[in-house]
Structures are given as C-alpha cells and as structure tokens.
Design a protein around this motif. Structure first.
Motif, PDB file in Angstrom:
ATOM      1  N   ALA A   1     -46.033  95.212  -0.821  1.00 51.13           N
ATOM      2  CA  ALA A   1     -46.206  96.435  -1.621  1.00 51.13           C
ATOM      3  C   ALA A   1     -46.393  96.089  -3.088  1.00 51.13           C
ATOM      4  O   ALA A   1     -47.121  96.767  -3.820  1.00 51.13           O
ATOM      5  CB  ALA A   1     -45.002  97.354  -1.447  1.00 51.13           C
ATOM      6  N   GLU A   2     -45.734  95.023  -3.526  1.00 50.43           N
ATOM      7  CA  GLU A   2     -45.868  94.625  -4.930  1.00 50.43           C
ATOM      8  C   GLU A   2     -47.158  93.862  -5.198  1.00 50.43           C
ATOM      9  O   GLU A   2     -47.571  93.721  -6.351  1.00 50.43           O
ATOM     10  CB  GLU A   2     -44.671  93.750  -5.354  1.00 50.43           C
TER      11      GLU A   2
ATOM     12  N   GLU B   1     -41.752  94.393   1.023  1.00 47.94           N
ATOM     13  CA  GLU B   1     -41.610  94.672  -0.407  1.00 47.94           C
ATOM     14  C   GLU B   1     -42.606  93.845  -1.216  1.00 47.94           C
ATOM     15  O   GLU B   1     -43.257  94.356  -2.128  1.00 47.94           O
ATOM     16  CB  GLU B   1     -40.173  94.352  -0.836  1.00 47.94           C
TER      17      GLU B   1
ATOM     18  N   GLY C   1     -39.326  92.421 -11.799  1.00 49.42           N
ATOM     19  CA  GLY C   1     -40.283  91.357 -11.507  1.00 49.42           C
ATOM     20  C   GLY C   1     -41.279  91.138 -12.630  1.00 49.42           C
ATOM     21  O   GLY C   1     -42.364  90.604 -12.415  1.00 49.42           O
TER      22      GLY C   1
ATOM     23  N   TRP D   1     -47.686  90.538  -4.119  1.00 48.75           N
ATOM     24  CA  TRP D   1     -47.518  89.083  -4.104  1.00 48.75           C
ATOM     25  C   TRP D   1     -48.039  88.478  -2.805  1.00 48.75           C
ATOM     26  O   TRP D   1     -48.499  87.348  -2.776  1.00 48.75           O
ATOM     27  CB  TRP D   1     -46.045  88.691  -4.256  1.00 48.75           C
TER      28      TRP D   1
ATOM     29  N   ASN E   1     -37.237  90.723 -15.775  1.00 53.15           N
ATOM     30  CA  ASN E   1     -37.568  89.769 -14.717  1.00 53.15           C
ATOM     31  C   ASN E   1     -36.716  90.037 -13.482  1.00 53.15           C
ATOM     32  O   ASN E   1     -37.220  90.113 -12.361  1.00 53.15           O
ATOM     33  CB  ASN E   1     -37.346  88.351 -15.222  1.00 53.15           C
TER      34      ASN E   1
ATOM     35  N   ARG F   1     -44.809  82.845  -7.925  1.00 56.20           N
ATOM     36  CA  ARG F   1     -45.105  82.892  -9.359  1.00 56.20           C
ATOM     37  C   ARG F   1     -45.246  81.495  -9.953  1.00 56.20           C
ATOM     38  O   ARG F   1     -46.126  81.224 -10.761  1.00 56.20           O
ATOM     39  CB  ARG F   1     -43.981  83.651 -10.055  1.00 56.20           C
TER      40      ARG F   1
ATOM     41  N   ARG G   1     -35.388 102.854  -0.740  1.00 54.73           N
ATOM     42  CA  ARG G   1     -35.500 101.415  -0.571  1.00 54.73           C
ATOM     43  C   ARG G   1     -35.421 100.792  -1.950  1.00 54.73           C
ATOM     44  O   ARG G   1     -35.280 101.489  -2.946  1.00 54.73           O
ATOM     45  CB  ARG G   1     -36.806 101.032   0.127  1.00 54.73           C
ATOM     46  N   ARG G   2     -35.515  99.455  -1.998  1.00 58.19           N
ATOM     47  CA  ARG G   2     -35.498  98.805  -3.288  1.00 58.19           C
ATOM     48  C   ARG G   2     -36.788  99.139  -4.039  1.00 58.19           C
ATOM     49  O   ARG G   2     -37.852  99.222  -3.428  1.00 58.19           O
ATOM     50  CB  ARG G   2     -35.421  97.278  -3.075  1.00 58.19           C
ATOM     51  N   PRO G   3     -36.717  99.322  -5.360  1.00 55.57           N
ATOM     52  CA  PRO G   3     -37.943  99.657  -6.085  1.00 55.57           C
ATOM     53  C   PRO G   3     -38.994  98.561  -5.951  1.00 55.57           C
ATOM     54  O   PRO G   3     -38.678  97.380  -5.837  1.00 55.57           O
ATOM     55  CB  PRO G   3     -37.491  99.765  -7.543  1.00 55.57           C
ATOM     56  N   ILE G   4     -40.256  98.971  -5.965  1.00 52.67           N
ATOM     57  CA  ILE G   4     -41.370  98.025  -5.995  1.00 52.67           C
ATOM     58  C   ILE G   4     -41.463  97.403  -7.377  1.00 52.67           C
ATOM     59  O   ILE G   4     -41.355  98.096  -8.382  1.00 52.67           O
ATOM     60  CB  ILE G   4     -42.672  98.772  -5.654  1.00 52.67           C
ATOM     61  N   GLY G   5     -41.642  96.105  -7.424  1.00 54.68           N
ATOM     62  CA  GLY G   5     -41.747  95.416  -8.712  1.00 54.68           C
ATOM     63  C   GLY G   5     -42.982  95.836  -9.486  1.00 54.68           C
ATOM     64  O   GLY G   5     -43.891  96.475  -8.952  1.00 54.68           O
TER      65      GLY G   5
ATOM     66  N   ARG H   1     -31.119  90.326   0.965  1.00 53.96           N
ATOM     67  CA  ARG H   1     -32.527  90.680   0.893  1.00 53.96           C
ATOM     68  C   ARG H   1     -33.054  90.525  -0.527  1.00 53.96           C
ATOM     69  O   ARG H   1     -34.140  89.973  -0.747  1.00 53.96           O
ATOM     70  CB  ARG H   1     -32.749  92.128   1.359  1.00 53.96           C
TER      71      ARG H   1
ATOM     72  N   ARG I   1     -40.606  85.516  -4.511  1.00 52.99           N
ATOM     73  CA  ARG I   1     -41.469  85.937  -5.607  1.00 52.99           C
ATOM     74  C   ARG I   1     -41.592  84.796  -6.620  1.00 52.99           C
ATOM     75  O   ARG I   1     -42.667  84.488  -7.115  1.00 52.99           O
ATOM     76  CB  ARG I   1     -40.907  87.189  -6.271  1.00 52.99           C
TER      77      ARG I   1
END
Lengths: 461, 461
Positions: B67-68, B64, A159, B70, A155, B31, A283-287, B19, B27
């Motif tokens: 891209a995910e 972000e 995510g 949401w 989580n 959710r 960058r931060r990983p995509i969830g 961030r 998120r």
C-alpha cells in the motif's frame, strides 16, 4: 482650573507622577480636539502657578510635547497647539459571529482537547533549559532541536526519510505551501495540479503566488494522477495520498507508483500534504509517499491536526535541489515562534506527543464508530464513505439533497460542511453526483459530542 | 536468519510489537538498497516459519508495504521490491559558525536576559484559562486579547492611538513590513523611501515585494524628510523617528511636522518603525509619530527588543483605509503562534512587561554609561554619538579608520558592526565621512559584559 494667561485647559491631574500626568492630559486634550490647532497655551510660569507645581515640570512637559509634535514653540509667539488631523474615535469592536450550537465543521473554531498540562510541562523544561542563544533570531529554517526530533519521529511514524538539514519549520501547511510555490516558480514551475476536492484556502495561497492550479479528478482510489501525463504544463502536483481531503480515500498503490514515475520522467515535484497521517483506526497508517522518493517529493506535516491549530507549527521536508530556493522563499529571519519550536521538540522527545496521539486515536476511533452507527440504516445512499482514518468523515447523500440537508443542519444549530464547498471551481461540471456532507468529529469536546451526533441523526434523510 | 524461499532478509526484530518491527525492518532494507528493486521476497508462509511468527503478521506487513509503494504484489509473480530511486544517506549537519568571544553585534545571536520565570508563569495562566476556541485557527489578524492589551499599552507608553480593530499581530517587524509593502502596492504605491542608514534585511523585504526604495539622507536631526518633496514617485517613507537605526538620533520636531504634512498633502504613508521606543535613559521617551496622525501612519512595534527575538511577536497599527489591503496581505489564516499571543497578553495585563522593561532600562542605562566611560578620552573623533536610548550605540571614528578598527576587533574576538554595513547601496557616494562602529550593549549577559567592554577599550584608537 483656570490659567491666568491663555486658554482654560480643564486639566485633571491624577496620581503622583506629575509630569507624566500633565503631559498625558495635555496630549489627550489636543488629540480629542478640546484644544484646537493654533491655540496658544498658557505661559509655563502661569500654568505652574495655577496647578501649584514647579515651573520646570511644566517646561519639561511642553518640551516633550514639542519634541513629539503636538505643540509648536516659536520665539516670540509662545507655545501653540500644532496643526494636525483629527483622529476618529475608536469604534466598539464588532460582535464575533455567533457560534453554532453543535460545531462539526472542518476547521471548527474550537479545539477541545489541547493537552494543556503536558504542553506547559514541556514549555517549562524547554524554556528553562534553553541556552542564551536560543532567545535570539535563530536559524531561519527552524530550530535544530525540533528539526532533529522531527527527523526521527517522521522516520519512525510516517516512513519519511528526512535529514534534519532538509527539514524546514513553518507556521502551518498553508505557510509552507506558499513558500514551496514561490520556490517552484524560481525553478520555472508555475503550474501545480491540485486535487479537484480540497481546501479553498490552499488554492488561494497558490493563486496568490501566481501559480496555475488545474484540477485532478478524485475517485475512490484517490487523485487520478494518470491525467498528469496530459497536463504538459503541470510541473508539480499537490496531493493528500494517505487520506484524500476531504473525500477520505487513500491513493491506491499503483497510483503512488505512477505519480512518482511521472515525477522522475518529467522532473516534476509531488507536494505531499500528510495532514492527518497519524490517525488511522482500522489498521496501521500507510507510510508517506516521500520515503519512496525523497528527491521528487516535498513532504508537508503539521501539528494542527495532531495537537492543535493554535500552535501554528508545521514542517516540510525538502529535496536537496529545492533547498536553496525554499530557504530564500522562507526569508532571512524565522517567523515561527522559537519558544514553541523548543517546546514541541521536548514534547516529541519525551514521548508526550506519542502519548497524546495514542489517546486521541482511541477517542476519535470511538467517535467515528458512533458516527457510523448514527448513519447506518437511513435512506439508500446515506452512508459513511472513505477510510476509517483522520479527523473528518464524509456522509454521502442521495443525489440532489446536499443543499436541503445543509439547510436542515443550519436550522438545528448544527455546523457541517457540504462536500461541494471543497470542489475546485474549474472541476468538470459533468462530474457524477457528489452530494455529501463532511463531518469533523475531532474538534468538539467529549461532553458536546453526543448531542452533536444526535443533532446529525435528526437531520439525515 | 534465512528464509527458505527468496533472499536472506537479514532482518533483526526487536521488542514485542512484531508487525511494526517487521514492517520497519523490511522498509529499511529496501530503502538502504540491501534489497534491490525487483528482488522477490520470501513467501509469507516461509518467512513466518523462519521468524517463528504468525503468517497473518507477515501478510499484513507485506500488504502495508504494498500500500505504501515499497513492494509490488502481482498474481503469479509473488511479492517483489518495487522500482524506486535510491535516496542519499543523511549527511552530518554542518557545524554552526563559531561565535565570537565578545558579542556586541546588533542582532547578536544570544539574548541573555529572557524573563524565563515570569514568561512561563504568564504562559501557565494564559494557556490554563484560555477557552476551547482559543486553540483553533483564530482571527487572521491576531488574538483579540493581545490586540486589546496592546491598544492600552501603546497608548499609555508610546502615545499611539490604536483601536484594537486597527492592530495587526505579526511575527516580527520584517514580517509586518512585507505585509505593508504588499498592501501599499495594491493601493498603487510601489516606491517607499527608506533612511540611508538602516537594516539590509528590511531593504531586502521591500525589494522582494517589488518595491523601489530610494534612500533619504540621515543627519543628526534624523532623516532629511524635506527631500521627499523631490521624490515625486515616493508614496511612502519608512522611518525610525524615535531613535534612528542605527545612528541613534531622534527625528527633529520640525521634521516630524514636515513628514506628516507631506503625507497629508500627497496622500502618502509614513511607516514608523518604533523598534526600541521603550528605552530612553536621559529623559522620558518621545511618543510615537502615529499618535499625531493615525490616518497617515502605519506604526510598527515589536517584542524583539523589549523581551526577546525568540518570541517572534510584533504588531502594527494600520490606518482605516489600509486595513482591507493589510488583512488580505496577511492572509486568511494567522501564522503567529496563538499560545504566545495569549501569553504576551497576560504578560502585559499583569504588569510583568512593565516590570521587565523597567528592570532592563536600569541595566541598559548603566551599560551605556560604562560604554561612554570606555570611549571617553580617546583620539579626537572617537566619541559616543546619538541619544541615550535604545539597545545600540554608535562610536564615531576618525575618518578612514572604520575597516582598521573592525579588523582589530575581529582579531580580539570582539563582534561589533561597522556603520558602513548599514548604508543604503544607492546612497550618495559624496556623503561626509561616517566611519563608526555600532555596539549592541543589550543582548550580552551581565557576566560577559565587563570583558566585552574591556576588549572594546583595547581596540579603539
């Protein structure tokens, strides 16, 4: 030594454990063929005298070999060697194939950076603190400690929306994929679309479960999931949304939405292989996709990329409706090492996992930059493609040169993979050129890396 | 906090990683349903001002989440919450079933005597000394170190004739049995006779591989293998020759010879489950059947009885002609923990395994004697039957009393199994009385044992 009655047994007894020694020597004499089937053994009294040991020792030895089936004892005919098949002599094991000098192949045999000390520290804590009950057969779905630790970790980091009750521990993603395929078949799904580039071993696992695996074209926005609408028979799709394997692109946002919409509309299932989601460098990983729709996504994660394949530890997060079928397919006894599950649970809980991933991320980012530098400024068409992420990178090549480059690599002791090795056998032959090599920059040791990059530089056009 | 444009996000940001905190909070808001699908988010500038953070931080966070999947970002309509399925809230895990006060059940959850310190010492040596290559995927059949150590051990202790090349490492005998069944099916064998008393889980494994499993009657001389001659369809037989499970008798010498003769004559295969061959208390253990005819016997051994089930480590010795099919059925990637394989190899090689088995043998012998004393002098028909061996014993009961005794056991917090639980569903209903209970005297701790025996004494007729 010579027995007064019957054959010369040529027995040599070593050590002090006389009966065990005599039994072993006689068994070996029968096994090796020195005592042929039907041969009558000396009477116990004679052999005992010969060997200077108690008659009861010989009697017990004969009785043991009769019980095992090496000898027959029949009243009036004495003790004889039983009829049996002659076993082959052991052959020396084949030499393993020589390893290449520079191993940058995806799935490379080595894995130089296993965190030995922190892992052993976790093992010591976990095994030391485990209750008696932990050493039994355990919950077939996996240890609750690990499922709880993973629930929180996934989580926070990916995510993923994972109740521990929906987490199932497996021995690698390919194990989980076989389980999922069997479960989906019992739900009436026997066609799973797969990305046109992917692991042959996953296709083989699905094929062995009698699942059809039509290919989905892959481009720079990931798998072309809009084609699922035309594949009426496909009830599921196996995807690598965070980082397509091996081409290295992310599934584009509108395609993420599209595939979930498809799943909801058709009752389909997305199998999300999140094999290296922890590693992104720009960058931060995509969830994970799973978080968006836990009811239609089976999520697969693994410790093979973040720690090492040797753990054989992976996990899947399963929608409620598929849980009974998945539990049945996994079986009534867990096959995953329970000690390793407890250890990984400690490794995550104490933060050692985060520290390890963070440290590796720095190393891999640096290596990927060095790879980019090595590739820069070559012939037109030679460039690093895909995201700055994961454990492997793709170097595109001018059309028609892949085989030649691989040949040069092989001659220079450099193991890399051709992108074409990952192409689905049923993929469209009209596919545009995809000449490229796939370079695993993560498995090699720090000391071997610079020479491997130099070797790569030497063979690129 | 209130954003000047769009909804009140009620975001709470903790810590310094702004961030990540903002992304996670947003998120979670989507959710949980607090932000409904279609809701328009505040403009980045407004939210940044509200939160007192840089606008670029908010922009990156929105990107972000887009891209995910949401959020959606469309030119002219701002950033909105995407349409998505509402996940269920996690439910608290069910309480595990309460354990009985005295657990003497075969397959008991606990395993009190795991050798924690010597095992961890072996793990430290093995993981510390392993080459880089050991942390990769490894040989699908198992680590050569373990296969070599087992080859020597099995020959010395069980009379098994095992070239390391013929040894295959599995995650338990039930895993190996499934592999063997799949391999035998590819060889045209789809009927495997099984002992009329045995583990339901093994019957289920074979059944799941679409194998027919006719029962072989069991008596005090073991399985009645002479019946194999009448089962023309049976191509293999699963037996526990050293110590029938669970009745506790050894396969008689003439039956050992008979079943091998049957195998040679018909091309049949004997599956020899040598689950507790290390443990015999009245004499030296009888060697394995496999040594007599390695070409017709698949041998199964396990660390579950000699160390603990939690290891999920077992092994099979496979005849040459079945090796390709077994290798294919096991799969192209090992699913067995490689670290545990290396550790067990050290555990055997350094003598820790022998020491552990020797120490346990003394404990189990004493416990079995105490069990015999507890059973002595009861009603006629109540007695310990079978060999002085293994980890479980059978207490026979007067005809028709098994259910009553089990009921009494349950009321007194004592878990034991009824022998009838192990009966093959297709076994002959004309079978003579077999009222009995099966008592596992090995898994319980030393401190709990005396009270468990007292409880048993209390419920026997």
């Amino acid at each position: 030594m010579l027995a007064k009655a019957g054959v010369d047994l040529h027995l040599e007894l070593h050590g002090t454990r006389l009966r065990a020694g005599l039994t072993g020597a006689l068994r070996e004499a029968v096994r090796s063929g020195r005592l042929a089937p039907g041969t009558r053994l000396p009477a116990t009294r004679a052999l005992a005298e010969d060997l200077g040991i108690a008659r009861s020792t010989v009697t017990e030895c004969y009785e043991e070999l009769v019980a095992e089936g090496w000898l027959n004892a029949r009243r009036g005919s004495g003790t004889r060697v039983a009829d049996r098949v002659q076993p082959r002599r052991p052959k020396p094991a084949d030499d393993p194939a020589p390893r290449p000098q520079h191993d940058l192949e995806p799935g490379a045999a080595g894995y130089a950076d296993f965190p030995r000390a922190p892992w052993l520290a976790s093992a010591k804590r976990a095994v030391g603190a485990a209750p008696h009950t932990a050493f039994g057969y355990g919950d077939p779905l996996g240890r609750i400690e690990l499922r709880t630790a993973l629930s929180e970790y996934l989580n926070r980091v990916r995510g993923v929306y994972a109740d521990p009750a929906h987490l199932v521990i497996t021995s690698g993603v390919h194990h989980g994929l076989g389980i999922a395929a069997r479960a989906l078949r019992t739900e009436g799904i026997d066609t799973i679309a797969v990305e046109a580039f992917g692991l042959d071993i996953y296709r083989a696992v699905l094929h062995d479960e009698n699942v059809d695996i039509p290919p989905l074209m892959v481009d720079t926005r990931g798998a072309r999931v809009s084609d699922l609408g035309d594949m009426v028979e496909a009830g599921a799709a196996l995807l690598t949304p965070a980082h397509q394997f091996p081409t290295g692109y992310a599934l584009a946002p509108e395609r993420r939405a599209h595939v979930l919409e498809w799943a909801r509309r058709t009752g389909g299932v997305v199998l999300e292989d999140d094999y290296d989601g922890e590693f992104r460098y720009d960058r931060r990983p995509i969830g994970a996709l799973q978080g968006l729709d836990p009811d239609h996504v089976v999520y697969f994660g693994t410790a093979s990329k973040s720690i090492a394949p040797a753990l054989r530890l992976a996990w899947m997060v399963v929608p409620e409706r598929l849980l009974p079928a998945v539990a049945h397919a996994k079986g009534r006894v867990d096959t995953v090492s329970i000690l390793d599950q407890l250890t990984l649970s400690d490794f995550i809980r104490t933060g050692a996992f985060d520290r390890h991933v963070r440290a590796r991320r720095l190393v891999y980012r640096r290596r990927r930059d060095e790879l980019a530098a090595a590739v820069a400024g070559r012939t037109t068409g030679v460039r690093l493609v895909g995201m700055a992420a994961g454990l492997q990178a793709v170097v595109s090549l001018p059309a028609g040169t892949e085989a030649r480059v691989l040949g040069a690599a092989s001659r220079h002791g450099l193991a890399v993979a051709g992108l074409s090795e990952f192409l689905h056998p049923a993929a469209d032959p009209e596919w545009p050129s995809h000449d490229a090599i796939v370079v695993n920059f993560a498995s090699i040791s720090d000391s071997a890396w610079p020479r491997a990059v130099a070797a790569l530089r030497g063979i690129l056009p």
